[in-house]
Design an enzyme around this catalytic site. Structure first.
Site, PDB file in Angstrom:
ATOM      1  N   ARG A 178      -3.827   8.423  -5.637  1.00 51.30           N
ATOM      2  CA  ARG A 178      -4.796   7.389  -6.449  1.00 51.30           C
ATOM      3  C   ARG A 178      -4.842   8.269  -7.755  1.00 51.30           C
ATOM      4  O   ARG A 178      -5.140   9.275  -7.772  1.00 51.30           O
ATOM      5  CB  ARG A 178      -5.898   7.369  -5.747  1.00 51.30           C
ATOM      6  CG  ARG A 178      -6.814   6.070  -6.303  1.00 51.30           C
ATOM      7  CD  ARG A 178      -6.591   4.696  -5.957  1.00 51.30           C
ATOM      8  NE  ARG A 178      -7.445   3.741  -6.394  1.00 51.30           N
ATOM      9  CZ  ARG A 178      -8.427   3.123  -5.830  1.00 51.30           C
ATOM     10  NH1 ARG A 178      -8.905   3.705  -4.654  1.00 51.30           N
ATOM     11  NH2 ARG A 178      -9.326   2.587  -6.418  1.00 51.30           N
ATOM     12  N   LYS A 210       0.835  -1.354   0.134  1.00 50.18           N
ATOM     13  CA  LYS A 210      -0.060  -0.213   0.156  1.00 50.18           C
ATOM     14  C   LYS A 210       0.764   1.196   0.073  1.00 50.18           C
ATOM     15  O   LYS A 210       1.375   1.397   0.938  1.00 50.18           O
ATOM     16  CB  LYS A 210      -0.957  -0.031   1.122  1.00 50.18           C
ATOM     17  CG  LYS A 210      -1.762   0.976   0.994  1.00 50.18           C
ATOM     18  CD  LYS A 210      -2.885   1.057   2.389  1.00 50.18           C
ATOM     19  CE  LYS A 210      -4.024   1.918   2.197  1.00 50.18           C
ATOM     20  NZ  LYS A 210      -3.498   3.182   1.853  1.00 50.18           N
ATOM     21  N   ARG A 245     -17.197   0.778  -1.398  1.00 49.82           N
ATOM     22  CA  ARG A 245     -16.189   0.348  -0.285  1.00 49.82           C
ATOM     23  C   ARG A 245     -16.811  -1.249   0.094  1.00 49.82           C
ATOM     24  O   ARG A 245     -17.596  -1.249   0.993  1.00 49.82           O
ATOM     25  CB  ARG A 245     -16.069   1.160   1.013  1.00 49.82           C
ATOM     26  CG  ARG A 245     -15.110   0.576   1.880  1.00 49.82           C
ATOM     27  CD  ARG A 245     -15.137   1.541   3.124  1.00 49.82           C
ATOM     28  NE  ARG A 245     -15.212   3.092   2.646  1.00 49.82           N
ATOM     29  CZ  ARG A 245     -14.061   3.966   2.627  1.00 49.82           C
ATOM     30  NH1 ARG A 245     -12.940   3.246   2.690  1.00 49.82           N
ATOM     31  NH2 ARG A 245     -13.936   5.234   2.304  1.00 49.82           N
ATOM     32  N   GLU A 283      -1.276   4.411  -8.796  1.00 49.84           N
ATOM     33  CA  GLU A 283      -0.758   5.193  -7.516  1.00 49.84           C
ATOM     34  C   GLU A 283       0.470   5.991  -8.238  1.00 49.84           C
ATOM     35  O   GLU A 283       1.325   5.629  -8.902  1.00 49.84           O
ATOM     36  CB  GLU A 283      -0.325   4.411  -6.248  1.00 49.84           C
ATOM     37  CG  GLU A 283      -0.377   5.539  -5.145  1.00 49.84           C
ATOM     38  CD  GLU A 283      -1.580   5.384  -4.276  1.00 49.84           C
ATOM     39  OE1 GLU A 283      -1.601   5.971  -3.372  1.00 49.84           O
ATOM     40  OE2 GLU A 283      -2.457   4.851  -4.772  1.00 49.84           O
ATOM     41  N   ARG A 321      -8.613  10.876  -7.404  1.00 51.58           N
ATOM     42  CA  ARG A 321      -9.762   9.833  -6.736  1.00 51.58           C
ATOM     43  C   ARG A 321     -11.060  10.495  -6.905  1.00 51.58           C
ATOM     44  O   ARG A 321     -12.049  10.124  -6.949  1.00 51.58           O
ATOM     45  CB  ARG A 321      -9.143   9.912  -5.384  1.00 51.58           C
ATOM     46  CG  ARG A 321     -10.075   8.977  -4.272  1.00 51.58           C
ATOM     47  CD  ARG A 321      -9.760   9.468  -3.126  1.00 51.58           C
ATOM     48  NE  ARG A 321     -10.402   8.931  -1.958  1.00 51.58           N
ATOM     49  CZ  ARG A 321     -10.466   7.797  -1.408  1.00 51.58           C
ATOM     50  NH1 ARG A 321      -9.455   7.107  -1.733  1.00 51.58           N
ATOM     51  NH2 ARG A 321     -11.217   7.455  -0.219  1.00 51.58           N
ATOM     52  N   PHE A 357      -1.931  -1.002 -10.009  1.00 54.70           N
ATOM     53  CA  PHE A 357      -2.457  -2.203  -9.227  1.00 54.70           C
ATOM     54  C   PHE A 357      -3.497  -2.655  -9.905  1.00 54.70           C
ATOM     55  O   PHE A 357      -4.062  -3.706  -9.322  1.00 54.70           O
ATOM     56  CB  PHE A 357      -2.481  -1.884  -7.878  1.00 54.70           C
ATOM     57  CG  PHE A 357      -3.255  -0.549  -7.678  1.00 54.70           C
ATOM     58  CD1 PHE A 357      -4.891  -0.859  -7.714  1.00 54.70           C
ATOM     59  CD2 PHE A 357      -2.815   0.647  -7.158  1.00 54.70           C
ATOM     60  CE1 PHE A 357      -5.532   0.286  -7.295  1.00 54.70           C
ATOM     61  CE2 PHE A 357      -3.683   1.723  -7.004  1.00 54.70           C
ATOM     62  CZ  PHE A 357      -5.118   1.700  -6.954  1.00 54.70           C
TER      63      PHE A 357
END
Length: 513
Positions: free
Chosen positions: A222, A217, A378, A266, A237, A306
């Site tokens: 982002r 992480k 989420r 990222e 983001r 990612f």
């Protein structure tokens, strides 16, 4: 439709605690606006606390001195929206005076109720976390379609007002088909998938029921990257277009052997030894007034991919994580991928976490091998594991400091978002972790956000500033309305890349208790 119709609805919605009543009242207004798609889009945007123009250069200071209110309502919704566009287009010499002139003209034509609504809209006070969910439900109610279908279309379309306009314009018989037309499209940003928190590696493995994909992480920014042929666009983001500010990301994407691509990644500033700079160094590259060439020369950014959501005509949103990563690995070289380990062994995963932390990163992401990409949601498919508990909270108020901190706005009141009501639940106060530079910054920032002046010991704020807070645990407390308080809370950093709707919820805090 008149502005008073929206202002009255906003007042009515704010005056009831019933979610069902809020939804029905907004749905009623949307049905009235339905014949005009543009009107629907404006209603949805404004009652979600947003302007269609995003920013028009009007801050709290410009709204402190207003003309007398009009006696009767005459402003139309579309006319007011056009006035916002005119204000936002003002630039160059004398722009401040011209903007004040236009603001005064608009407010002079507004009634007292309309003025109050406009002030809240322009100052950001209407932006609350629950509004988005309530608005999705209201659109679904007005169009007689499932809320899940509206939510998915909005995440793929990147814009709830546009989705609502198309859905309601199609009528009850065509609304479902209108929603189905919103699919992943290269060049149009979608809501990013978000992660839940897990307290440990063991918890992450248990929740995923076996082998899990662990990824480093990174403590960067982002980015969502779209490529069509030789054209690349990069979004944050919050779905802002930052392509011109990140030439390194554009160059790295153009080097990939693909024609069409939508990827998640990222951007991060690295030191010569490969360790990450502090987050503020990365964030400085995203400013609107940055000299890109000079900033790039001083501190270049690296990009790490990612996830991949589309590649050369194939949508991968609903594909499992393993398939998406295979598609990613086929076109992205290892130097542009985050470190990754797939294992069901807690010891191996813990070693990976330790190595990631030793490299200067903030923790690991645990991803279910079978999880689809849940745009804008989420879910448990992604879990973040950090060595300490952290939460993204909203600053509700601040106190003047004493001693070394005298003359500075110092002790901040922390609040978690209540997803059911859109309000914020206080969890405690802290001034721990604040540097002198941070105290200087927040004194200026919170003066701008102050509601009712800064003369009192406690300064109430508009709930807009998100702060990342580390803490040792959650304890029961009768002092705060939620019955919980954070133990040894300390400020990690302010999160200017997040809004109050991104703050952690009180339910998340309860789960940690």
């Amino acid at each position: 439709m008149l502005l008073i119709d929206i202002a009255s609805t906003s007042l009515n919605v704010g005056g009831t605690s019933s979610r069902l009543a809020k939804v029905e009242r907004i749905a009623e207004l949307l049905r009235a606006a339905a014949p005009d798609p543009e009107l629907v889009a404006i209603v949805v945007a404004w009652l979600s606390g947003e302007l269609r123009q995003r920013q028009i250069g009007v801050g709290w200071a410009a709204l402190r001195s207003l003309p007398a209110a009009a006696g009767s309502p005459a402003l139309t919704v579309t006319g007011t929206d056009a006035a916002f566009s005119e204000i936002g287009a003002v630039s160059g010499k004398g722009s401040a005076a011209r903007r004040r002139e236009l603001i005064t003209r608009l407010f002079a034509a507004a009634t007292e109720t309309e003025q109050a609504f406009l002030v809240r809209l322009l100052s950001g006070e209407l932006r609350q976390g629950a509004l988005a969910g309530i608005m999705v439900d209201a659109v679904a109610r007005a169009a007689e379609v499932p809320a899940t279908a509206v939510q998915r279309a909005a995440m793929l379309g990147g814009d709830l007002p546009t989705v609502a306009a198309a859905c309601l314009a199609a009528g009850s018989s065509g609304a479902a088909g209108a929603l189905d037309s919103f699919t992943l499209r290269v060049g149009r940003p979608i809501g990013p998938m978000l992660a839940q928190s897990a307290g440990s590696i063991t918890v992450a493995l248990e929740r995923h029921g076996g082998a899990t994909i662990f990824e480093a992480k990174l403590d960067g920014a982002r980015v969502q990257i779209h490529r069509t042929g030789d054209e690349v666009t990069v979004y944050t983001r919050s779905l802002d277009d930052v392509t011109a500010r990140l030439p390194e990301v554009v160059q790295a994407t153009l080097a990939l052997p693909v024609s069409d691509l939508v990827a998640d990644g990222e951007a991060i500033a690295l030191q010569p030894d490969g360790r990450p700079h502090r987050f503020q160094v990365t964030a400085s590259r995203f400013g609107r007034s940055v000299n890109v060439a000079a900033a790039q020369a001083k501190q270049p950014l690296s990009v790490f991919f990612f996830d991949i959501l589309h590649r050369d005509g194939r949508d991968l949103l609903d594909a499992p994580t393993t398939d998406r990563l295979a598609a990613l690995d086929a076109v992205v070289p290892a130097r542009h991928r985050v470190d990754r380990l797939t294992t069901a062994d807690a010891a191996a995963a813990t070693d990976f976490l330790r190595a990631t932390l030793a490299a200067g990163h903030e923790g690991v992401m645990a991803k279910s091998p079978t999880a689809p990409y849940l745009a804008g949601r989420r879910g448990a498919g992604w879990l973040k594991v950090k060595p300490v508990h952290t939460l993204d909270l909203v600053v509700l108020a601040v106190e003047w400091g004493s001693g070394r901190r005298r003359g500075k706005l110092s002790n901040i009141h922390l609040g978690a978002r209540d997803a059911a009501t859109g309000e914020f639940v206080m969890l405690g106060k802290t001034f721990k972790g604040m540097t002198d530079a941070m105290l200087d910054w927040q004194t200026a920032r919170f003066t701008e956000l102050a509601v009712g002046g800064t003369d009192g010991y406690v300064v109430a704020l508009r709930p807009e500033q998100v702060v990342e807070v580390a803490f040792d645990g959650v304890q029961a407390s009768s002092r705060y309305p939620g019955g919980l308080a954070l133990r040894f809370a300390r400020v990690v950093r302010y999160r200017d890349d997040k809004g109050p709707a991104d703050a952690d919820t009180i339910d998340t805090v309860r789960a940690l208790y």
